[in-house]
Design a protein around this motif. Structure first.
Motif, mmCIF file in Angstrom:
data_model
loop_
_atom_site.group_PDB
_atom_site.id
_atom_site.type_symbol
_atom_site.label_atom_id
_atom_site.label_comp_id
_atom_site.label_asym_id
_atom_site.label_seq_id
_atom_site.Cartn_x
_atom_site.Cartn_y
_atom_site.Cartn_z
ATOM 1 N N ASP A 43 2.009 -8.033 -10.835
ATOM 2 C CA ASP A 43 1.952 -8.804 -12.078
ATOM 3 C C ASP A 43 1.628 -10.279 -11.867
ATOM 4 O O ASP A 43 1.091 -10.939 -12.754
ATOM 5 C CB ASP A 43 3.277 -8.683 -12.846
ATOM 6 C CG ASP A 43 3.490 -7.277 -13.394
ATOM 7 O OD1 ASP A 43 2.492 -6.538 -13.526
ATOM 8 O OD2 ASP A 43 4.644 -6.926 -13.678
ATOM 9 N N SER A 44 1.941 -10.803 -10.672
ATOM 10 C CA SER A 44 1.653 -12.215 -10.398
ATOM 11 C C SER A 44 0.228 -12.430 -9.894
ATOM 12 O O SER A 44 -0.189 -13.558 -9.692
ATOM 13 C CB SER A 44 2.643 -12.758 -9.361
ATOM 14 O OG SER A 44 2.337 -12.247 -8.072
ATOM 15 N N GLY A 45 -0.518 -11.347 -9.668
ATOM 16 C CA GLY A 45 -1.875 -11.450 -9.155
ATOM 17 C C GLY A 45 -1.964 -11.342 -7.644
ATOM 18 O O GLY A 45 -3.051 -11.376 -7.077
ATOM 19 N N ALA A 46 -0.815 -11.200 -6.964
ATOM 20 C CA ALA A 46 -0.811 -11.054 -5.502
ATOM 21 C C ALA A 46 -1.332 -9.665 -5.128
ATOM 22 O O ALA A 46 -1.021 -8.664 -5.785
ATOM 23 C CB ALA A 46 0.594 -11.251 -4.954
ATOM 24 N N ILE A 47 -2.118 -9.618 -4.070
ATOM 25 C CA ILE A 47 -2.689 -8.350 -3.615
ATOM 26 C C ILE A 47 -1.606 -7.562 -2.882
ATOM 27 O O ILE A 47 -1.040 -8.037 -1.902
ATOM 28 C CB ILE A 47 -3.905 -8.605 -2.707
ATOM 29 C CG1 ILE A 47 -4.991 -9.334 -3.505
ATOM 30 C CG2 ILE A 47 -4.433 -7.292 -2.121
ATOM 31 C CD1 ILE A 47 -6.077 -9.940 -2.671
ATOM 32 N N VAL A 48 -1.340 -6.353 -3.372
ATOM 33 C CA VAL A 48 -0.321 -5.507 -2.767
ATOM 34 C C VAL A 48 -0.928 -4.341 -1.994
ATOM 35 O O VAL A 48 -0.290 -3.787 -1.097
ATOM 36 C CB VAL A 48 0.702 -4.985 -3.807
ATOM 37 C CG1 VAL A 48 1.499 -6.146 -4.389
ATOM 38 C CG2 VAL A 48 0.015 -4.193 -4.914
ATOM 39 N N SER A 49 -2.158 -3.970 -2.340
ATOM 40 C CA SER A 49 -2.832 -2.897 -1.604
ATOM 41 C C SER A 49 -4.337 -3.016 -1.804
ATOM 42 O O SER A 49 -4.810 -3.718 -2.707
ATOM 43 C CB SER A 49 -2.332 -1.520 -2.042
ATOM 44 O OG SER A 49 -2.546 -1.318 -3.416
ATOM 45 N N LEU A 50 -5.051 -2.323 -0.930
ATOM 46 C CA LEU A 50 -6.515 -2.268 -0.994
ATOM 47 C C LEU A 50 -6.884 -0.791 -1.046
ATOM 48 O O LEU A 50 -6.390 0.011 -0.245
ATOM 49 C CB LEU A 50 -7.118 -2.975 0.210
ATOM 50 C CG LEU A 50 -6.751 -4.462 0.211
ATOM 51 C CD1 LEU A 50 -6.707 -5.028 1.610
ATOM 52 C CD2 LEU A 50 -7.709 -5.232 -0.662
ATOM 53 N N PHE A 51 -7.737 -0.442 -1.997
ATOM 54 C CA PHE A 51 -8.034 0.955 -2.301
ATOM 55 C C PHE A 51 -9.480 1.241 -1.954
ATOM 56 O O PHE A 51 -10.371 0.445 -2.277
ATOM 57 C CB PHE A 51 -7.772 1.175 -3.792
ATOM 58 C CG PHE A 51 -7.839 2.594 -4.264
ATOM 59 C CD1 PHE A 51 -7.144 3.602 -3.626
ATOM 60 C CD2 PHE A 51 -8.581 2.913 -5.389
ATOM 61 C CE1 PHE A 51 -7.176 4.905 -4.101
ATOM 62 C CE2 PHE A 51 -8.627 4.205 -5.884
ATOM 63 C CZ PHE A 51 -7.920 5.211 -5.236
ATOM 64 N N GLY A 52 -9.724 2.351 -1.265
ATOM 65 C CA GLY A 52 -11.077 2.703 -0.904
ATOM 66 C C GLY A 52 -11.183 4.144 -0.455
ATOM 67 O O GLY A 52 -10.265 4.942 -0.632
ATOM 68 N N GLN A 144 -16.539 15.647 1.340
ATOM 69 C CA GLN A 144 -16.794 15.013 2.636
ATOM 70 C C GLN A 144 -16.087 13.679 2.822
ATOM 71 O O GLN A 144 -16.182 13.064 3.890
ATOM 72 C CB GLN A 144 -18.301 14.809 2.830
ATOM 73 C CG GLN A 144 -19.112 16.084 2.761
ATOM 74 C CD GLN A 144 -18.661 17.095 3.794
ATOM 75 O OE1 GLN A 144 -18.518 16.770 4.966
ATOM 76 N NE2 GLN A 144 -18.410 18.324 3.360
ATOM 77 N N ILE A 145 -15.389 13.212 1.787
ATOM 78 C CA ILE A 145 -14.735 11.902 1.868
ATOM 79 C C ILE A 145 -13.256 12.022 1.512
ATOM 80 O O ILE A 145 -12.822 13.025 0.951
ATOM 81 C CB ILE A 145 -15.431 10.848 0.981
ATOM 82 C CG1 ILE A 145 -15.428 11.275 -0.489
ATOM 83 C CG2 ILE A 145 -16.843 10.586 1.462
ATOM 84 C CD1 ILE A 145 -16.078 10.286 -1.422
ATOM 85 N N ILE A 146 -12.508 10.978 1.839
ATOM 86 C CA ILE A 146 -11.078 10.942 1.532
ATOM 87 C C ILE A 146 -10.694 9.521 1.120
ATOM 88 O O ILE A 146 -11.171 8.543 1.708
ATOM 89 C CB ILE A 146 -10.235 11.421 2.740
ATOM 90 C CG1 ILE A 146 -8.762 11.558 2.336
ATOM 91 C CG2 ILE A 146 -10.439 10.540 3.960
ATOM 92 C CD1 ILE A 146 -7.927 12.313 3.356
ATOM 93 N N ALA A 147 -9.854 9.442 0.092
ATOM 94 C CA ALA A 147 -9.394 8.139 -0.398
ATOM 95 C C ALA A 147 -8.210 7.663 0.424
ATOM 96 O O ALA A 147 -7.456 8.463 0.984
ATOM 97 C CB ALA A 147 -9.000 8.240 -1.865
ATOM 98 N N PHE A 148 -8.050 6.343 0.471
ATOM 99 C CA PHE A 148 -6.879 5.761 1.126
ATOM 100 C C PHE A 148 -6.434 4.525 0.367
ATOM 101 O O PHE A 148 -7.212 3.882 -0.343
ATOM 102 C CB PHE A 148 -7.164 5.409 2.593
ATOM 103 C CG PHE A 148 -8.232 4.370 2.780
ATOM 104 C CD1 PHE A 148 -7.921 3.015 2.772
ATOM 105 C CD2 PHE A 148 -9.561 4.740 2.955
ATOM 106 C CE1 PHE A 148 -8.907 2.051 2.933
ATOM 107 C CE2 PHE A 148 -10.548 3.784 3.123
ATOM 108 C CZ PHE A 148 -10.228 2.440 3.114
ATOM 109 N N ARG A 149 -5.169 4.231 0.534
ATOM 110 C CA ARG A 149 -4.594 3.003 -0.004
ATOM 111 C C ARG A 149 -3.986 2.268 1.184
ATOM 112 O O ARG A 149 -3.136 2.819 1.896
ATOM 113 C CB ARG A 149 -3.541 3.333 -1.054
ATOM 114 C CG ARG A 149 -2.908 2.105 -1.673
ATOM 115 C CD ARG A 149 -2.143 2.435 -2.939
ATOM 116 N NE ARG A 149 -3.088 2.619 -4.064
ATOM 117 C CZ ARG A 149 -3.364 3.794 -4.633
ATOM 118 N NH1 ARG A 149 -2.781 4.905 -4.224
ATOM 119 N NH2 ARG A 149 -4.225 3.856 -5.636
ATOM 120 N N ALA A 150 -4.438 1.075 1.411
ATOM 121 C CA ALA A 150 -3.928 0.245 2.502
ATOM 122 C C ALA A 150 -2.886 -0.701 1.909
ATOM 123 O O ALA A 150 -3.234 -1.648 1.195
ATOM 124 C CB ALA A 150 -5.058 -0.524 3.164
#
Length: 192
Positions: A43-52, A144-150
């Motif tokens: 909610d504060s705009g801080a990055i908590v994860s990266l999705f790809g 052929q692909i897989i999602a991840f959350r970093a």
């Protein structure tokens, strides 16, 4: 303690990722791949994860299944700053840049693979293009692909964009730099 090269706000880091989404994802086994990622914020705009997402055959998949700890590196606007841009004769050249470094724990979220692709396509294309246009091949591609959350463990950001210059010097750099995108980032980061 804040350094002069910290971004002005959490939103600046998220905007850098939106503008420059291609990052290096690196495992502890030192396999790496450039992958476009989407920032997920609190909610504060801080990055908590990266999705790809990545190919299932990418060596990173086996690496992160064995050890989820990794590193993600983003390069934003950057460029050489020539002394010729300034009226001060003893000024030395430098390089200005904005970079982000995240230490992460990678979690594969296979059931979100379609969402990962759709979100990235929308981030890049908006309403101009849809995966529906791929037709029946789309399902085979998704297999052929897989999602991840970093998940972000820690973050280091360096926005070295002339904040340590005098007001006059920065104005000369911004006015004369040929990379207008970099100049705009320098001008924006100099604002209080």
């Amino acid at each position: 303690m804040t350094t002069p090269f910290e971004p002005r706000s959490a939103g600046d880091a998220a905007r850098l990722i939106a503008d420059y989404p291609l990052a290096w994802l690196v495992s502890r086994a030192f396999h790496s791949s450039p992958l476009p990622l989407i920032a997920e914020t609190d909610d504060s705009g801080a990055i908590v994860s990266l999705f790809g997402h990545c190919g299932r055959r990418n060596p990173l998949v086996a690496d992160f299944r064995a050890d989820p700890y990794g590193l993600i590196l983003f390069n934003g606007p950057q460029g050489y700053v020539s002394p010729g841009l300034l009226s001060k004769p003893d000024w030395a050249p430098t390089w200005n840049y904005a970079v982000l470094r995240f230490t992460v724990d990678v979690e594969f979220v296979e059931d979100e693979t379609r969402d990962a692709v759709e979100r990235l396509v929308f981030a890049m294309e908006g309403d101009r293009w849809s995966t529906d246009r791929v037709g029946p091949r789309y399902e085979a591609m998704l297999d052929q692909i897989i999602a991840f959350r970093a998940h972000v463990v820690s973050a280091e950001h360096s926005f070295k964009l002339g904040q340590d210059e005098s007001a006059t010097g920065l104005a000369e750099i911004v006015a004369g730099h040929r990379d207008r995108t970099l100049a705009a980032w320098m001008e924006e980061q100099a604002k209080p």
